[in-house]
Write a protein that holds these residues in place. Structure first.
Motif, mmCIF file in Angstrom:
data_model
loop_
_atom_site.group_PDB
_atom_site.id
_atom_site.type_symbol
_atom_site.label_atom_id
_atom_site.label_comp_id
_atom_site.label_asym_id
_atom_site.label_seq_id
_atom_site.Cartn_x
_atom_site.Cartn_y
_atom_site.Cartn_z
ATOM 1 N N ARG A 56 3.617 -3.527 15.897
ATOM 2 C CA ARG A 56 4.541 -3.281 17.012
ATOM 3 C C ARG A 56 4.727 -4.502 17.909
ATOM 4 N NH1 ARG A 56 2.498 2.037 16.330
ATOM 5 N NH2 ARG A 56 4.200 3.396 15.653
ATOM 6 N N ASP A 57 3.996 -5.577 17.636
ATOM 7 C CA ASP A 57 4.294 -6.838 18.301
ATOM 8 C C ASP A 57 5.560 -7.463 17.735
ATOM 9 O OD1 ASP A 57 2.047 -6.715 19.949
ATOM 10 O OD2 ASP A 57 0.766 -7.712 18.463
ATOM 11 N N PHE A 58 5.929 -7.054 16.541
ATOM 12 C CA PHE A 58 7.145 -7.558 15.898
ATOM 13 C C PHE A 58 8.339 -6.631 16.132
ATOM 14 C CE2 PHE A 58 3.629 -9.222 13.293
ATOM 15 C CZ PHE A 58 3.899 -10.578 13.354
ATOM 16 N N ILE A 59 8.088 -5.327 15.977
ATOM 17 C CA ILE A 59 9.128 -4.314 16.189
ATOM 18 C C ILE A 59 8.521 -3.193 17.023
ATOM 19 C CG2 ILE A 59 10.651 -2.632 15.082
ATOM 20 C CD1 ILE A 59 10.752 -4.431 12.643
ATOM 21 N N GLU A 60 9.125 -2.900 18.147
ATOM 22 C CA GLU A 60 8.544 -1.940 19.095
ATOM 23 C C GLU A 60 8.291 -0.580 18.464
ATOM 24 O OE1 GLU A 60 9.423 -0.150 23.585
ATOM 25 O OE2 GLU A 60 10.793 -1.597 22.655
ATOM 26 N N ASP A 61 9.198 -0.150 17.600
ATOM 27 C CA ASP A 61 9.068 1.162 16.974
ATOM 28 C C ASP A 61 8.709 1.022 15.495
ATOM 29 O OD1 ASP A 61 9.105 3.955 16.928
ATOM 30 O OD2 ASP A 61 11.186 4.016 16.246
ATOM 31 N N ALA A 62 7.861 0.051 15.170
ATOM 32 C CA ALA A 62 7.473 -0.187 13.776
ATOM 33 C C ALA A 62 6.844 1.061 13.162
ATOM 34 C CB ALA A 62 6.510 -1.354 13.692
ATOM 35 N N LYS A 63 7.209 1.318 11.921
ATOM 36 C CA LYS A 63 6.661 2.467 11.195
ATOM 37 C C LYS A 63 5.833 2.042 9.980
ATOM 38 C CE LYS A 63 8.896 5.959 13.321
ATOM 39 N NZ LYS A 63 9.761 5.219 14.259
ATOM 40 N N THR A 64 6.255 0.959 9.333
ATOM 41 C CA THR A 64 5.669 0.592 8.040
ATOM 42 C C THR A 64 5.510 -0.919 7.910
ATOM 43 O OG1 THR A 64 6.801 2.494 7.026
ATOM 44 C CG2 THR A 64 5.956 0.806 5.525
ATOM 45 N N VAL A 65 4.449 -1.319 7.235
ATOM 46 C CA VAL A 65 4.311 -2.702 6.796
ATOM 47 C C VAL A 65 4.369 -2.699 5.271
ATOM 48 C CG1 VAL A 65 2.902 -4.780 6.788
ATOM 49 C CG2 VAL A 65 2.884 -3.283 8.792
ATOM 50 N N ILE A 66 5.368 -3.377 4.733
ATOM 51 C CA ILE A 66 5.527 -3.518 3.289
ATOM 52 C C ILE A 66 4.783 -4.780 2.866
ATOM 53 C CG2 ILE A 66 7.176 -3.802 1.389
ATOM 54 C CD1 ILE A 66 9.334 -2.698 3.388
ATOM 55 N N THR A 67 3.903 -4.669 1.881
ATOM 56 C CA THR A 67 3.209 -5.842 1.367
ATOM 57 C C THR A 67 3.423 -5.934 -0.143
ATOM 58 O OG1 THR A 67 1.093 -4.749 0.912
ATOM 59 C CG2 THR A 67 1.428 -5.591 3.138
ATOM 60 N N TYR A 68 3.435 -7.160 -0.648
ATOM 61 C CA TYR A 68 3.599 -7.324 -2.095
ATOM 62 C C TYR A 68 2.855 -8.570 -2.558
ATOM 63 C CZ TYR A 68 7.372 -10.446 -0.489
ATOM 64 O OH TYR A 68 8.092 -11.419 0.138
ATOM 65 N N PHE A 69 2.442 -8.519 -3.815
ATOM 66 C CA PHE A 69 1.690 -9.615 -4.436
ATOM 67 C C PHE A 69 2.500 -10.160 -5.596
ATOM 68 C CE2 PHE A 69 -1.635 -10.976 -7.577
ATOM 69 C CZ PHE A 69 -2.181 -12.009 -6.845
ATOM 70 N N LEU A 70 2.701 -11.478 -5.592
ATOM 71 C CA LEU A 70 3.414 -12.166 -6.667
ATOM 72 C C LEU A 70 2.376 -12.850 -7.549
ATOM 73 C CD1 LEU A 70 6.230 -13.752 -4.475
ATOM 74 C CD2 LEU A 70 6.463 -11.776 -5.983
ATOM 75 N N PRO A 71 2.004 -12.245 -8.682
ATOM 76 C CA PRO A 71 0.937 -12.790 -9.530
ATOM 77 C C PRO A 71 1.424 -13.984 -10.358
ATOM 78 C CG PRO A 71 1.400 -10.444 -10.003
ATOM 79 C CD PRO A 71 2.549 -10.981 -9.224
#
Length: 259
Positions: A56-71
């Protein structure tokens, strides 16, 4: 939206490596999600750095953090096994993957915003204090919270496709069901004490089989050494010796022994 996001990340990575000026190659990305309300984000201010950002420091109403790994493909990892310095292939893959992450994030931001939601671009690297060498948005820790993998003795995240690769993340106010964190370990040393190879592979004595010992300044010293060695290809402040030539380089070895 979840299916659309995953398809877009995978297709973008696949098309990216077909460009004439790209030397790197990647396996199919893996993707995981964390709730912005996950209490572990607050814990990062204890285990990582007191200034670690919250979603929520990035988006006040943040709901989700999407993460991904590029192998990385196996050839990239194997190129970095020999010698004290990082291979050109490893350095180039670091540079090109960071660029790919930036482009994926911009693309997914556009996809999300076309559906009426908001997202925030976060750089893949170089968002850390050069004094403490701690990041205010640790891609590895955030990915751990999302269930993308578990930490190894080498301080890297071991995913189901190993630890050789790069992590990206996106904060959004789009609600996506969080990925469940798997129980247990992914590191053989932490699981049963049977490995610890990464500590012996460290070329600058930054790692130890004592989990409490890690000299991040010696680690960064080696990264800067390689940045100077590989300056003709760009800024590759990497090492990676503790990631390659090991049971966890390209897969989760604990999952394999339990199958």
């Amino acid at each position: 939206m979840k299916n659309i996001i995953e398809r877009e990340i995978r297709e973008y990575a696949s098309e990216y490596e077909k460009r004439h000026d790209i030397y790197s190659s990647w396996k199919v990305p893996i993707i995981a999600y964390a709730s912005a309300d996950d209490p572990l984000f607050l814990k990062l201010r204890e285990v990582a750095t007191p200034t670690h950002a919250l979603p929520r420091d990035f988006i006040e109403d943040a709901k989700t953090v999407i993460t991904y790994f590029l192998p990385f493909e196996e050839s990239v990892a194997n190129s970095n096994i020999e010698g004290r310095g990082s291979s050109i292939e490893w350095g180039r893959s670091y540079i090109e993957t960071n660029s790919l992450i930036g482009e994926i994030n911009a693309h997914i931001k556009a996809v999300i915003e076309e559906s009426g939601y908001t997202s925030m671009l976060i750089p893949a690297t170089h968002n850390f204090s050069e004094k403490t060498l701690m990041s205010d948005w640790s891609q590895r820790h955030v990915a751990y919270i999302a269930g993308l993998g578990k930490f190894g003795l080498n301080r890297m995240l071991i995913t189901e496709k190993g630890c050789c690769g790069r992590i990206g993340s996106i904060v959004t106010d789009l609600a996506i069901e969080p990925t469940k964190r798997m129980p247990g370990e992914s590191c053989l040393y932490k699981e049963n004490g049977s490995c610890g190879v990464c500590a012996t592979r460290c070329v600058n004595d930054a790692l130890s089989q004592d989990e409490s010992i890690f000299d991040r300044h010696k680690c960064y010293e080696m990264c800067l050494y390689n940045a100077d060695r590989l300056k003709d290809i760009g800024y590759a402040d990497v090492c990676g010796k503790c990631l390659v030539g090991m049971p966890c380089s390209l897969e989760n070895p604990v999952s394999n022994i339990k199958k």
